[in-house]
Each structure stands twice: as structure tokens, then as C-alpha cells.
Write an enzyme that holds these catalytic residues in place. Structure first.
Site, PDB file in Angstrom:
ATOM      1  CD1 TRP A 102      -2.207  -2.165   1.700  1.00 40.86           C
ATOM      2  CD2 TRP A 102      -3.177  -1.232  -0.151  1.00 40.86           C
ATOM      3  NE1 TRP A 102      -2.859  -2.789   1.081  1.00 40.86           N
ATOM      4  CE2 TRP A 102      -4.097  -2.038   0.506  1.00 40.86           C
ATOM      5  CE3 TRP A 102      -3.315  -0.491  -1.087  1.00 40.86           C
ATOM      6  CZ2 TRP A 102      -4.538  -2.729  -0.955  1.00 40.86           C
ATOM      7  CZ3 TRP A 102      -4.371  -1.055  -2.131  1.00 40.86           C
ATOM      8  CH2 TRP A 102      -5.185  -2.015  -1.770  1.00 40.86           C
ATOM      9  CG  ASP A 172      -3.328   4.133   3.819  1.00 41.28           C
ATOM     10  OD1 ASP A 172      -4.256   4.375   4.801  1.00 41.28           O
ATOM     11  OD2 ASP A 172      -3.040   3.365   3.348  1.00 41.28           O
ATOM     12  CE  LYS A 196      -8.166  -1.669   4.585  1.00 44.31           C
ATOM     13  NZ  LYS A 196      -8.151  -2.944   4.157  1.00 44.31           N
TER      14      LYS A 196
END
Length: 361
Positions: A102, A172, A196
Site C-alpha cells: 500500500w 494512511d 475495515k
């Protein structure tokens, strides 16, 4: 109804109480004669939903007054582009910490937009650890330093965050926001896809300091400027209204559980069960991440044989488990133990792991 043992990495488990409340209000919300999905985002009822979700986020994370809470679309992937578009300044590179898949995607997007430098990388260790804070070299003139607090695929997580001084810290937090207490004032911008720990897919939370909102250049389209969304209270264009509503319900659920500190302890109790099962298996199961970088959200592990890993996934699915297959890019096994995954599911997984080892060890 028998609920699955849901260890999916995202979209992921939601609290049963939240789903049941949404079910009760699905057809008609608060006597409006319509669903939340049918009503205007300009209506007083939806503005109340929007404002309450923002207020709960502020309360649970103790967000200072000089930050804005925005509900945007496009996921973390859109933020990979919006952040450099809004925050890179002339002659001041964007600095990134490369910790895996990511982080790598965020770096790739930033390079398309402006000068980008790598402040630290654990690629030489196959991304099995997070860098120590002393390894992170932040250029004094950097526009910002970006890091990924938790790498969902590799199962690694920052235990602490660097002090970047006058350089804004951007994070993030898609896979660990609201899973543990954080000091928001250390960050210039925090962003997270909801799917999530916060709610269903479709909405992205951005927590941004006022001075960074003001950086938004007029040379980029209005829809991609943080300033646009801040001025319009996240209602510049039609928002993902049902997802925002669901985030509000999840935030209420977190508050009812005692807030982030209690959720943090609950998460530690859950993941300890599974990590102990791995570490005490005599080598049958092997953790992927280095111990001091292990994630409390995504537990990655291997078995010595890929055939046994495939059998593990197959048998687990037959026993009502979902999501234990590792990411397609790295293989192996992964259990994602986000906030809404019950302790009972983790206990059931540990029992399954012990039984599987007994039969195939």
C-alpha cells in the site's frame, strides 16, 4: 442464523448490533417515510447524520479544533493522488516511507504529480518489518512525510510514530484507525477507507489540519481540492449517504464499548490468542512479520507446505471460517482481526488451528 467467523481483510466484519440497527431503520429512517438511501443529502435529517458522525469521530479520537473531518469517496486509492495534488509545494519534495504494497501504491501515484523521495524503506527485508523511527530520514524542506500505519497484506504495523517537527506527517490508517489511541496533533493529515474498522466500503475519512486545507491549489479541479470539501461540510457533491450513516452507527458502537482505549485492549487480547497459537506450534505455523512489527489487525502466517495451506483454507471454509487465505500477491494465510471481529471467533480459530496441526503435523 449462523454467523460466519469473518476474518476478511476488507470489506470486513461489522458489529452485529450495528447491522441489526441498520436493518430496523433500513426501510424507514426516523419517521421520514423513506430510507436514508432515498432522502436528499441536503435534508435536515441527513445533515444531522453527517454532523453527528463527524462529532463522534472528534470525540473518540480527541481531534483538536484546528482539524476538519471530511467524508469523501474514492477510497484510500484516491487519497494516494489527492494528497500530492494538494500538498506538494514547489521545490519541496514529498517524502515517503516504503513499507509494502500500500505504501508502494501511494509512492507510485505521488511520483506522477511531483518530486518524491524515499525517507526509509524495508524492501531489503521483504517488507517483513516496519523501519525504526531512527531509520526515517525526513528532509527538512519536505512538503510532508507519508507513512502507512498498518500494512494489511504484510501484517506489519508501526508501534509508534516519528516526530517530524515542522514537516506535516501524513498517515494512511485505513486498516487500523480507531483500533488504538493516537495523538492526532502529531499528524497533518490522516486518511482511512471505512471498510475495515469504520463501516462499509464507499466512504473515506480524512482528518486534515486547517493549514493544510489552505494549501489546496486552484490549479486542480474543485472535486480534488480538500478546501472544496471542507467549505461544503463534505456535501459539495452527493455523498455516499448510507455509508456515512453506517460509520455513525459504528462510532456509536465503539463509544458504547468504552471508547478506543477499551477497544485497543480487546484487540490485544484477541490477537495474542492467535500469535500464541503460532509461536507455540513448534514451527508448524510460522509468523511472517518480524515480532516487533507484528500487526494487531492482520495476522500473517505460513505452513511449511503450500499444499497444506490450501487444505487449511479449504477445511476452514467448511468449518464456517471466511477470509483466511493470504493476499494473492504474497500467498500464505492471514487472519484480519479488526474491531468488530469477536473474541469468540478468534478462540474458534485457535481451536481449529490446533486441530488442523494435530491431524496434519
Amino acid at each position: 442464523m449462523k454467523r460466519a467467523y469473518n476474518f476478511n481483510a476488507g470489506p470486513a466484519a461489522l458489529p452485529l448490533e450495528v447491522l441489526q440497527q441498520a436493518q430496523e431503520q433500513f426501510v424507514e429512517y426516523e419517521g421520514a417515510g423513506m430510507s436514508i438511501m432515498e432522502m436528499s443529502h441536503r435534508s435536515g435529517l441527513f445533515e444531522q447524520v453527517n454532523n453527528e458522525a463527524q462529532a463522534l469521530m472528534r470525540e473518540l479520537l480527541s481531534i483538536p479544533d484546528n482539524y476538519r473531518v471530511l467524508f469523501l469517496q474514492g477510497g484510500a486509492s484516491q487519497q494516494f493522488a489527492m494528497i500530492p495534488m494538494n500538498l506538494i509545494q514547489e521545490g519541496r519534495p514529498a517524502a515517503y516511507v516504503h513499507t509494502g504494497n500500500w505504501a508502494g501504491k501511494a509512492i507510485k501515484e505521488a511520483k506522477l504529480i511531483g518530486e518524491t523521495v524515499i525517507a526509509a524503506s524495508t524492501e531489503s527485508d521483504d517488507f517483513k518489518r516496519m523501519p525504526s523511527l531512527s531509520e526515517i530520514d525526513v528532509p527538512e524542506q519536505a512538503s510532508y512525510l507519508h507513512l502507512t500505519s498498518n500494512e494489511t497484506i504484510g501484517g506489519t504495523q508501526f508501534a509508534a510514530f516519528p516526530d517530524t517537527g515542522n514537516v506535516p506527517l501524513v498517515a494512511d490508517m485505513s486498516s487500523d484507525i480507531l483500533s488504538r489511541p493516537i495523538d492526532v496533533s502529531k499528524f497533518g493529515l490522516i486518511y482511512a477507507g471505512a471498510q475495515k474498522n469504520l463501516g462499509p466500503s464507499g466512504v473515506t475519512v480524512v482528518i486534515i489540519r486547517d493549514d493544510l486545507v489552505e494549501r489546496s491549489p486552484k490549479s486542480i479541479p474543485a472535486i480534488f481540492r480538500y478546501e472544496t470539501h471542507a467549505k461544503n461540510n463534505s456535501l459539495y457533491n452527493t455523498p455516499p449517504s448510507f455509508s456515512v450513516y453506517m460509520v455513525g452507527l459504528v462510532l456509536k458502537w465503539i463509544k458504547s464499548k468504552g471508547g478506543v482505549a477499551q477497544i485497543d485492549q480487546y484487540n490485544r487480547d484477541k490477537t495474542k490468542l492467535i500469535y500464541d497459537a503460532i509461536d507455540q506450534s513448534g514451527g508448524f505455523y510460522r509468523g511472517v512479520a518480524q515480532p516487533d512489527s507484528r500487526s494487531a489487525m492482520n495476522i500473517t502466517f505460513r505452513i511449511h507446505s503450500e499444499e497444506l495451506e490450501k487444505l487449511f483454507v479449504k477445511e476452514s471454509e467448511q468449518q464456517g471460517f471466511s477470509g483466511l487465505k493470504g493476499h494473492r500477491d504474497v500467498g500464505g494465510l492471514r487472519a484480519s482481526t479488526y474491531n468488530a471481529v469477536p473474541l469468540e471467533s478468534c478462540k474458534a480459530l485457535v481451536e481449529f488451528m490446533a486441530d488442523f496441526q494435530k491431524r496434519h503435523g
